[in-house]
Design a protein around this motif. Structure first.
Motif, short mmCIF file in Angstrom:
data_model
loop_
_atom_site.label_atom_id
_atom_site.label_comp_id
_atom_site.label_asym_id
_atom_site.label_seq_id
_atom_site.Cartn_x
_atom_site.Cartn_y
_atom_site.Cartn_z
N LEU A 29 35.21 44.92 25.99
CA LEU A 29 35.92 45.40 27.17
C LEU A 29 36.06 44.31 28.24
CD1 LEU A 29 34.28 48.94 27.51
CD2 LEU A 29 36.50 48.36 26.49
N VAL A 30 35.88 43.06 27.82
CA VAL A 30 35.98 41.93 28.76
C VAL A 30 37.14 41.03 28.31
CG1 VAL A 30 34.81 39.88 29.70
CG2 VAL A 30 33.51 41.97 29.28
N ARG A 31 37.91 40.52 29.28
CA ARG A 31 38.96 39.54 29.00
C ARG A 31 38.82 38.40 30.01
NH1 ARG A 31 38.99 42.63 25.50
NH2 ARG A 31 40.72 43.68 24.43
N ASN A 32 38.71 37.19 29.51
CA ASN A 32 38.62 36.00 30.38
C ASN A 32 39.92 35.21 30.22
OD1 ASN A 32 35.90 36.55 31.12
ND2 ASN A 32 35.22 35.71 29.17
N PHE A 33 40.64 35.03 31.32
CA PHE A 33 41.92 34.32 31.21
C PHE A 33 42.20 33.49 32.46
CE2 PHE A 33 42.90 38.09 33.56
CZ PHE A 33 44.03 37.82 34.34
N SER A 34 43.06 32.48 32.29
CA SER A 34 43.52 31.63 33.39
C SER A 34 45.00 31.84 33.60
CB SER A 34 43.27 30.16 33.06
OG SER A 34 41.94 29.81 33.29
N ILE A 35 45.48 31.43 34.78
CA ILE A 35 46.92 31.36 35.02
C ILE A 35 47.25 29.88 35.18
CG2 ILE A 35 48.84 32.01 36.51
CD1 ILE A 35 47.23 34.39 37.47
N VAL A 36 48.13 29.37 34.31
CA VAL A 36 48.51 27.96 34.40
C VAL A 36 50.03 27.86 34.58
CG1 VAL A 36 46.57 27.04 33.07
CG2 VAL A 36 48.63 27.74 31.87
N ALA A 37 50.44 26.88 35.37
CA ALA A 37 51.88 26.72 35.62
C ALA A 37 52.11 25.41 36.34
CB ALA A 37 52.42 27.87 36.47
N HIS A 38 53.37 25.06 36.49
CA HIS A 38 53.75 23.92 37.32
C HIS A 38 53.50 24.29 38.78
CE1 HIS A 38 55.94 20.17 38.06
NE2 HIS A 38 56.45 20.79 39.12
N ILE A 39 53.35 23.30 39.63
CA ILE A 39 53.12 23.55 41.06
C ILE A 39 54.29 24.34 41.65
CG2 ILE A 39 54.18 21.36 41.80
CD1 ILE A 39 51.89 21.15 43.86
N ASP A 40 53.96 25.33 42.50
CA ASP A 40 54.95 26.17 43.20
C ASP A 40 55.67 27.18 42.31
OD1 ASP A 40 54.52 25.33 45.74
OD2 ASP A 40 56.04 23.77 45.73
N HIS A 41 55.15 27.47 41.12
CA HIS A 41 55.79 28.48 40.28
C HIS A 41 55.20 29.87 40.50
CE1 HIS A 41 58.16 25.99 37.09
NE2 HIS A 41 58.32 25.55 38.31
N GLY A 42 54.20 29.98 41.40
CA GLY A 42 53.73 31.31 41.80
C GLY A 42 52.40 31.76 41.22
N LYS A 43 51.51 30.81 40.85
CA LYS A 43 50.20 31.19 40.27
C LYS A 43 49.38 32.00 41.27
CE LYS A 43 49.08 26.98 39.70
NZ LYS A 43 50.38 26.47 40.18
N SER A 44 49.23 31.46 42.49
CA SER A 44 48.37 32.12 43.48
C SER A 44 48.96 33.45 43.92
CB SER A 44 48.16 31.20 44.69
OG SER A 44 47.50 30.01 44.28
N THR A 45 50.30 33.53 44.00
CA THR A 45 50.95 34.80 44.38
C THR A 45 50.74 35.85 43.29
OG1 THR A 45 52.61 33.47 45.50
CG2 THR A 45 53.10 35.79 45.23
N LEU A 46 50.84 35.45 42.01
CA LEU A 46 50.59 36.39 40.92
C LEU A 46 49.13 36.86 40.95
CD1 LEU A 46 51.53 37.88 38.38
CD2 LEU A 46 50.94 35.86 37.05
N ALA A 47 48.22 35.95 41.24
CA ALA A 47 46.80 36.33 41.35
C ALA A 47 46.62 37.37 42.46
CB ALA A 47 45.94 35.10 41.63
N ASP A 48 47.32 37.18 43.58
CA ASP A 48 47.27 38.18 44.68
C ASP A 48 47.70 39.56 44.20
OD1 ASP A 48 46.54 36.13 46.32
OD2 ASP A 48 48.44 35.96 47.39
N ARG A 49 48.85 39.58 43.46
CA ARG A 49 49.37 40.88 43.00
C ARG A 49 48.42 41.53 42.01
NH1 ARG A 49 52.15 39.45 46.34
NH2 ARG A 49 50.49 40.58 47.38
N LEU A 50 47.82 40.74 41.12
CA LEU A 50 46.90 41.32 40.14
C LEU A 50 45.68 41.91 40.84
CD1 LEU A 50 47.01 38.71 37.20
CD2 LEU A 50 48.42 40.74 37.57
N LEU A 51 45.21 41.24 41.90
CA LEU A 51 44.08 41.77 42.68
C LEU A 51 44.47 43.09 43.33
CD1 LEU A 51 42.82 38.49 44.39
CD2 LEU A 51 41.54 39.85 42.75
N GLU A 52 45.74 43.18 43.75
CA GLU A 52 46.23 44.39 44.41
C GLU A 52 46.42 45.53 43.41
OE1 GLU A 52 50.11 44.54 46.64
OE2 GLU A 52 48.84 43.64 48.17
N VAL A 53 47.05 45.21 42.27
CA VAL A 53 47.32 46.23 41.23
C VAL A 53 46.02 46.82 40.69
CG1 VAL A 53 48.26 46.58 38.91
CG2 VAL A 53 49.55 45.26 40.57
N THR A 54 44.99 45.98 40.53
CA THR A 54 43.71 46.47 39.99
C THR A 54 42.84 47.12 41.06
OG1 THR A 54 42.74 44.26 40.34
CG2 THR A 54 43.65 44.72 38.15
#
Length: 626
Positions: A29-54
């Motif tokens: 029941l555990v998942r360990n994952f990273s978000i990787v992307a080019h600079i300014d493609h929205g990694k930190s913003t997606l992390a914000d939304r995932l924190l909000e959705v969960t």
């Protein structure tokens, strides 16, 4: 850069007939994952939304880039440090624990990304629906593949008016071999389809392997220094469990500590009773000595059956070196302490003491790139309140002397005289440029001016091209990024990797002030650029050094050969101002006396070079080019 990945660890699979320790989490029941992307493609913003959705963070607590909690990250709008955060999410009637590690996008922080990936089983590869596949997208995708991670391709910003999703899917398929049908679309800003991203993370990324009943085996993947609690270490548990009050041992450091507090980041530090195999969390062990914490170390139990040490991380390859000196010489020890604390949090830079005739006592520091150097300097100035003077950045060179010995040189002052050098080698990097096709000619000219060797040209789509060149690292780190942005009107991106060392026509360029070499201004450059570089530096110095009572000669030299010269004229004083008429011989006598005085002053007087003159010269970088 190769690092160990959890899959490569020979961890025992959990034994079905043996119950898990009470309070431990089921790894399924555990998942360990990273978000990787080019600079300014929205990694930190997606992390914000995932924190909000969960529901990890409430709407009231929400702010943009919530995981970028460093002041410098907010000022610059970029992620500098990886952040780990634990979330709970209901899916198909089960509650899953999702451990997300948000990573930086800039090439200089590749080591941060690599360390994060080694603690995960999967990665969300984020691509901008308008900008498409960029240079760092390719680098991060291959980095994840090298770590045997399951990749979840996600296209961000699909709600933009000018988004081009079908073309971007085509680029992802052509460049990275990703099946277009597997690419998810979302908008991290509005939260559109972010729940589908979470569902894909659970369905596609495998659960961590590991046995909660095995001896404790945990990887230290990051650490931070706290003034009151000492070093706080972030760990990924491969096997076993750890509880508060337990005594643990660091296998690499050989030290034993008691666990004072354990917990997870959600995103603030939240205490837990125990952590078990597959989980990511933090430990506080009252570690006050900075030298006892090593990123990549293995944590196990202090007594009883101990786990084997994990492979750890490859040593980061420092690319750029410069000297850091306190502008006030009294702050040397304060600077040493600040560097030591910063190294606990950022092990990818190194430092050693050095002295300079011009700047006094300081440190020679090694960095992963020019932005990394700039960030470390700003963190020192902001967090430790130290005013710094920085010498010209340079790369590592290899030199073979006439007696056959090879040595690595990190600073120009240690380069031997021209007559003692048999072979002078410089680091070569393979640079990938991604840009719209109309700028190909400009970028080719840019590389040709820097004596680049063309490797290949590849069309990612009908309108986007990837150019690959081999260039000297020294040509890349100084101003290549700025020149690329100017040439491509901001649309070009670049990524580079070290290829090795090659012999170059290199010289040490010395700057002499009043016939004395100023070691802090020495640089290594290509012989063909030496004249222009020398002239640019001494012209800048002439503007910044104030006039003295005697004439000051500024010279640029290669060995004993002077290649450029400027002269700061002496301040003049009218010594005959009080002589009204009369015999001319009286005036001549005064002029001769003044001339003798200036001659004597010139021989014994010292030139005061203000620190702003050093800074002005160092800022020129490569201002002029033939």
């Amino acid at each position: 850069m190769s690092t160990a990945s959890p899959q490569s660890d020979p961890a025992a699979a959990p034994q079905p007939n043996k119950p898990r320790p009470k309070g431990s989490v089921d790894p399924a029941l555990v998942r360990n994952f990273s978000i990787v992307a080019h600079i300014d493609h929205g990694k930190s913003t997606l992390a914000d939304r995932l924190l909000e959705v969960t529901g990890t963070i409430s709407k009231r607590e929400m702010k943009d880039q919530v995981l970028d909690d460093m002041d410098l990250e907010r000022q610059r709008g970029i992620t500098i440090k990886s952040r780990a955060v634990s979330m709970k999410y209901q899916h198909n009637g089960k509650e899953y624990e999702l451990n997300l590690i948000d990573t930086p996008g800039h090439v200089d922080f590749q080591y941060e990304v690599s360390r994060s990936l080694s603690c995960c089983e999967g990665a969300v590869l984020l691509v901008d629906a308008f900008q498409g596949v960029e240079a760092q997208t390719v680098a991060n995708a291959y980095n994840a593949i090298e770590h045997d991670l399951e990749i979840v391709p996600v296209m961000n910003k699909i709600d933009l008016v000018h988004a081009r999703p079908e073309e971007v899917k085509q680029e992802m398929e052509q460049t990275l071999g990703i099946n277009p049908d597997e690419v998810l679309g979302c908008s991290a800003k509005s939260g559109l389809k972010c729940d589908e991203v979470l569902a894909a993370v659970i369905d596609r990324i495998p659960p961590p392997r590991g046995d909660a009943n095995a001896p404790l085996q945990a990887m230290v993947f990051d650490s931070v220094y706290d003034e009151y609690r000492g070093a706080i270490i972030y760990v990924r548990l491969m096997n076993g469990t750890v509880r508060k009050g337990q005594r643990i041992q660091f296998l690499q450091a050989g030290t034993v500590h008691e666990v004072v507090e354990i917990g997870q980041l959600a995103p603030k530090r939240t205490q837990r009773d125990l952590l078990s195999a597959g989980q990511v969390g933090y430990m506080v062990c009252n570690i006050k000595s900075l030298g006892q914490v090593h990123v990549g170390d293995t944590v196990t139990v202090a007594t009883g059956e101990q786990a084997k040490p994990l492979p750890g991380y490859a040593e980061p390859n420092r690319m750029v070196f410069c000297g850091l000196y306190p502008s006030d010489g009294q702050e040397f020890e304060q600077l040493r302490e600040a560097l030591s604390k910063l190294q606990v949090n950022d092990p990818s830079f190194e430092f050693e003491p050095e002295t300079s005739d011009a700047l006094g006592f300081g440190f020679r520091c090694g960095f992963l790139g020019l932005l990394h150097m700039e960030i470390v300097q700003q963190r020192l100035e902001q967090e430790a309140d130290i005013d710094l003077v920085q010498t010209a950045p340079n790369v590592t060179y290899r030199i073979q002397t006439k007696d056959g010995n090879w040595e690595e040189v990190h600073t120009p002052t240690r380069v031997p005289d021209v007559g003692d050098i048999e072979e002078f080698q410089q680091p070569i990097v393979r640079v990938s440029f991604v840009m719209p096709s109309e700028y190909v000619g400009g970028v080719m000219k840019l590389c040709a001016d820097r004596r680049g060797v063309f490797v290949r040209q590849e069309y990612l789509s009908p309108t986007r091209v990837m150019l690959v060149y081999d260039l000297a690292l020294a040509e890349v780190v100084y101003d290549m990024h700025d020149k690329l942005k100017s040439t491509t009107r901001g649309y070009g991106t670049m990524d580079y990797e070290l290829r090795g060392y090659e012999t170059g026509d290199l010289v040490r360029l010395d700057i002499l002030v009043k016939n004395e070499r100023v070691d802090a201004l020495s640089i290594v450059c290509d012989k063909r650029d030496a004249d222009n570089r020398g002239r640019a530096v001494i012209k800048k110095l002439k503007k910044e050094i104030p006039r003295h009572m005697f004439e000051v000669a500024l010279q640029a030299a290669i060995g004993t050969r002077i290649i450029a010269r400027e002269t700061i004229s002496a301040m003049s004083k009218n010594v005959t101002a009080k002589c009204y008429g009369g015999d001319i011989s009286r005036k001549r006598k005064l002029w001769e006396k003044q001339k003798e005085g200036k001659k004597r002053m010139k021989s014994i007087g010292s030139v005061d070079i203000p620190q702003k003159a050093f800074l002005a010269v160092l800022e020129t970088g490569e201002e002029e080019r033939s």
